[in-house]
Write an enzyme that holds these catalytic residues in place. Structure first.
Site, short mmCIF file in Angstrom:
data_model
loop_
_atom_site.label_atom_id
_atom_site.label_comp_id
_atom_site.label_asym_id
_atom_site.label_seq_id
_atom_site.Cartn_x
_atom_site.Cartn_y
_atom_site.Cartn_z
N ASP A 30 -24.99 22.07 3.12
CA ASP A 30 -26.27 22.24 2.57
C ASP A 30 -27.24 21.49 3.29
OD1 ASP A 30 -27.96 23.00 0.24
OD2 ASP A 30 -28.09 20.88 0.07
N HIS A 31 -26.91 20.15 3.61
CA HIS A 31 -27.82 19.27 4.46
C HIS A 31 -28.01 19.93 5.82
CE1 HIS A 31 -27.62 15.59 1.76
NE2 HIS A 31 -27.77 16.84 1.08
N ASP A 32 -27.03 20.64 6.18
CA ASP A 32 -27.17 21.32 7.70
C ASP A 32 -28.30 22.49 7.68
OD1 ASP A 32 -26.90 22.18 10.20
OD2 ASP A 32 -24.82 22.64 10.03
N THR A 61 -33.29 23.62 10.70
CA THR A 61 -33.07 24.96 10.94
C THR A 61 -32.13 25.20 10.14
OG1 THR A 61 -31.12 23.77 12.29
CG2 THR A 61 -33.06 23.95 13.33
N PHE A 112 -29.75 27.38 10.90
CA PHE A 112 -28.38 27.82 11.31
C PHE A 112 -27.65 26.76 10.95
CE2 PHE A 112 -31.49 29.64 14.06
CZ PHE A 112 -31.26 31.16 13.92
N ASP A 119 -25.44 24.40 12.38
CA ASP A 119 -25.67 24.11 13.99
C ASP A 119 -25.39 22.62 14.08
OD1 ASP A 119 -27.99 23.39 12.72
OD2 ASP A 119 -29.13 24.26 14.24
N SER A 148 -27.20 20.22 12.60
CA SER A 148 -28.54 19.65 12.46
C SER A 148 -28.63 18.52 12.04
CB SER A 148 -29.63 20.47 12.31
OG SER A 148 -29.46 20.85 10.87
N ARG A 204 -31.36 12.76 4.57
CA ARG A 204 -30.53 12.27 3.26
C ARG A 204 -29.09 11.66 3.68
NH1 ARG A 204 -31.53 18.62 1.94
NH2 ARG A 204 -31.16 18.55 4.27
N GLU A 206 -27.68 9.22 1.02
CA GLU A 206 -27.62 9.52 -0.52
C GLU A 206 -26.56 9.11 -1.12
OE1 GLU A 206 -28.11 13.65 -1.49
OE2 GLU A 206 -30.26 13.73 -1.19
N HIS A 234 -22.57 21.07 -7.77
CA HIS A 234 -22.84 19.74 -8.49
C HIS A 234 -22.00 19.73 -10.04
CE1 HIS A 234 -27.34 19.89 -7.10
NE2 HIS A 234 -26.56 19.45 -6.03
#
Length: 690
Positions: free
Chosen positions: A52-54, A127, A129, A131, A133, A213, A216, A311
């Site tokens: 999700d963070h990507d 981004t 994608f 990838d 990130s 994040r 977190e 969650h």
């Protein structure tokens, strides 16, 4: 305006219930009243948030004050953009303590001007994608900040103050001026030695990574750290195979490999367990190549609702385990809210290994109609950071309304599923009359149910962990992310067929073995492991290595013979073309590329040479006025005019050429003077005395 902005406004002849009421009536689950997943590990839950963070980061409004009145959004209970506070119902146990929870609207998109239909749209700040990130950043400037530019290997920057038993941490972020350490200890009983050991007041305990994040919670820090180390491990391996590659080539090639690893682990290992094998094969057909007509951007419903499904699978306790997967009294289990933004615990309390062992051995929480979201998330979110705790369930519902997401029935219709019109039809879909009746009392009609809470309430499909609606929305997004990605790992030309074959067997357990002190891991880290004895040694054949031999450049061309290399420079083979670049402190003489002429079967033109740059002649004011500039290969030194004192040597320069920094290392000896300056250059080492 968001759905529910006006509490009296009706939708399908009914008003929307307060999101906090929905959370308390439908989601709230006691920490000790949960069931454990019989087949999935908590690392699978963590991987969902990691991906999700990507792919998505929805920025909130940069303003924290109401535009119309200037009221502080953290204190006001009035709706005034960007303030969209969450009201506390009269029946809520918090009523009397607080009247509302603060909530900021997502920032609006202004791209392309105001559309004719005047619908507000939100942004994705990273981004879309897959990838990696979150490892490398989503902008060139952040990617550059995260690199170690003095490294000849294309490495990532590391923490210079602390290590994890000699293994690397991410660098710390600078401290914001006059602010408390947001990731530091929150109580006076924490050992002060940690604060003293850090030494500098201009940094925080927050780690710097490709995603904002990263701090977190402890599980997220562990994954960030593992892949930082994996990058630096892989560049070393590729450097041994291709010592002529430049730091930038090494960095970019490993970045491409890490991106491919994330795609493989997500599509081949994660999604089948979430969707179920049957839904996966139906909704995610085999890859057929890049389709430029496919939009790979993130759908609003995916960002604000669908991919928040996990969650309800989060455990209320963060398990930390010592060697052998045993309970460790030094690093006991933590209530979840004590692990949020507590980066200092990683450095002070055993590193990332105890956290990783806990993720590998602990099962995920099982989501059932009566066991939705643990009270750690609905009643204690960010409680350890001070102030009133938040409610993640209510935040999710409010975010969906902020983004104007249509109700549950609209998304069922979009996916070609039946749309419930009354309690009995809803009960049939949910296989639970009690829950359907509760929704009817809250919302007045199934059409008004917020899509997130409706989707997570559906019973899971066989072998999966989500129902029909979530399967549709998740598969739709992940298929677009795959088919609309020009650099998808399976696309012809991105990797060679041999490289793809080696990548196919990538193992997250292997990555953990290679980048931690953990010596025993499960063969499948996303599946639940019942007992520590069921773990496999890292040397076990099932914990396979990624074979990088397919990345070794050939030393000869079948037509033109040996690949011409150059001294003091780098080379890169692209098909039958060789690209050249000089080391720092040298300049290229000749063509920057040569190619294999099929007629003459020779390399043409002649390979270039790298000539030392005489910095002392080409630049001025390199040395203080009382010292003389002396050129040496790749750099220069400053010396006394008549003789060279060891004390006077200034290892002055980090010369940057083409984005690569070269550091001059000088061997000192005890003899105070060299008879001639030339001896420093020619001797190579100190002679006569040691």
């Amino acid at each position: 305006m968001p759905r529910g902005w006006d509490p009296e406004h009706t939708y399908h002849n009914a008003t929307l219930p307060p999101v906090r009421l929905v959370s308390h009536e439908v989601l709230y689950t006691h920490n000790d009243n949960i069931s454990l997943d019989s087949t999935l590990s908590h690392l699978l839950v963590e991987w969902g948030q990691w991906i999700d963070h990507d792919v998505v980061l929805t920025p909130q409004s940069p303003s924290t004050a109401a535009f119309r009145t200037g009221a502080d959004c953290t204190r006001t209970c009035s709706r005034d953009t960007p303030c969209f506070p969450i009201q506390i119902p009269l029946s809520d146990p918090r009523n009397g303590i607080q009247s509302c929870m603060p909530f900021f609207r997502s920032a609006p998109s202004c791209v392309g001007g105001l559309p004719s239909h005047h619908h507000r749209e939100q942004l994705n700040a990273i981004t879309s994608f897959v990838d990696a990130s979150m490892v490398y950043g989503s902008s060139a400037s952040l990617a550059s900040t995260l690199r170690n530019h003095s490294s000849p290997l294309g490495s990532m920057a590391l923490n210079t103050e602390h290590s994890d038993h000699e293994l690397a941490y991410m660098p710390f972020l600078p401290r914001l001026q006059a602010h408390l350490d947001p990731c530091g200890p929150r109580n006076s009983t924490t050992p002060r030695a940690f604060e003293r050991s850090r030494g500098q007041e201009n940094i925080t305990s927050c780690f710097q990574a490709g995603d904002s994040r990263a701090n977190e919670h402890l599980g997220m820090i562990a994954l960030h750290t593992i892949f930082l180390r994996e990058h630096n491990r892989l560049v070393k391996e590729l450097h041994l195979l291709n010592p002529h590659w430049s730091p930038d080539t090494l960095y970019q090639e490993v970045r491409k490999i890490i991106g491919a690893i994330h795609q493989i682990l997500t599509w081949d290992h994660y999604l089948p367990r979430v969707l179920g094998e049957s839904a996966m094969s139906h909704l995610m057909p085999p890859y057929e190549g890049y389709d430029p007509e496919v939009d790979p951007s993130i759908a609003n419903v995916f960002a604000a609702a669908a991919f928040r499904f996990a969650h309800v699978t989060v455990q209320p306790v963060v398990t930390r385990l010592g060697p052998g997967y045993t309970t460790n009294s030094q690093h006991p289990p933590l209530p979840l809210h004590h692990s949020l933004f507590a980066s200092w615990r990683v450095v002070q309390e055993g590193g990332i290994d105890p956290v990783l062992r806990g993720l590998l051995l602990s099962p995920a929480k099982l989501q059932t109609p009566g066991q939705m979201m643990v009270e750690e998330l609905t009643e204690r979110l960010f409680q350890a950071q001070g102030g009133m705790p938040l409610d993640l369930g209510a935040l999710n519902l409010q975010r969906g309304r902020d983004h104007g997401l249509p109700g549950y029935g609209s998304w069922r219709r979009s996916c070609g599923l039946s749309v419930p019109n009354n309690t009995s039809e809803l009960a049939e879909i949910l296989s639970n009359f009690t829950l359907a009746r509760k929704f009817q009392l809250l919302y007045g009609t199934p059409h008004n149910i917020d899509v997130w809470v409706g989707a997570i309430s559906e019973p899971a499909l066989p072998e999966g962990r989500v129902g029909p609606l979530l399967s549709c929305l998740l598969a739709r997004q992940f298929r677009a992310l795959r088919d609309g990605d020009r650099f998808w790992w399976e696309r012809e030309g991105v990797f060679t067929s041999t490289q793809r074959r080696h990548l196919k067997g990538v193992s997250l357990s292997r990555i953990i073995c290679d980048n931690s002190r953990i010596t025993r891991v499960p063969s499948d880290p996303f599946s639940r492991t019942e007992r520590p004895d069921d773990m496999l040694a890292c040397s076990h054949p099932l914990i396979s290595h990624l074979d990088l031999s397919a990345w070794k450049e050939p030393d000869t061309d079948p037509r033109c013979g040996p690949i011409p290399r150059i001294q003091s420079g780098y080379s890169l083979l692209c098909d039958s073309v060789i690209l050249y670049q000089c080391h720092s402190g040298f300049k290229l003489l000749g063509s920057s590329s040569v190619s294999c002429d099929p007629n003459s079967q020779q390399w043409s033109p002649a390979p270039p040479k790298c000539q030392d740059i005489n910095e002392c002649e080409e630049q001025t004011s390199l040395c203080p006025q009382n010292l003389e500039c002396l050129n040496i290969p790749g750099s220069f030194i400053c010396s006394e005019p008549s003789s060279l004192s060891v004390v006077s040597i200034v290892t002055a320069v980090t010369v940057v050429t083409g984005g690569v920094a070269a550091l001059l290392l000088i061997m000192f000896c005890y003899r105070r003077y060299f008879p001639k300056k030339e001896e420093l250059v020619n001797a190579g080492c100190c002679q006569g005395k040691s």
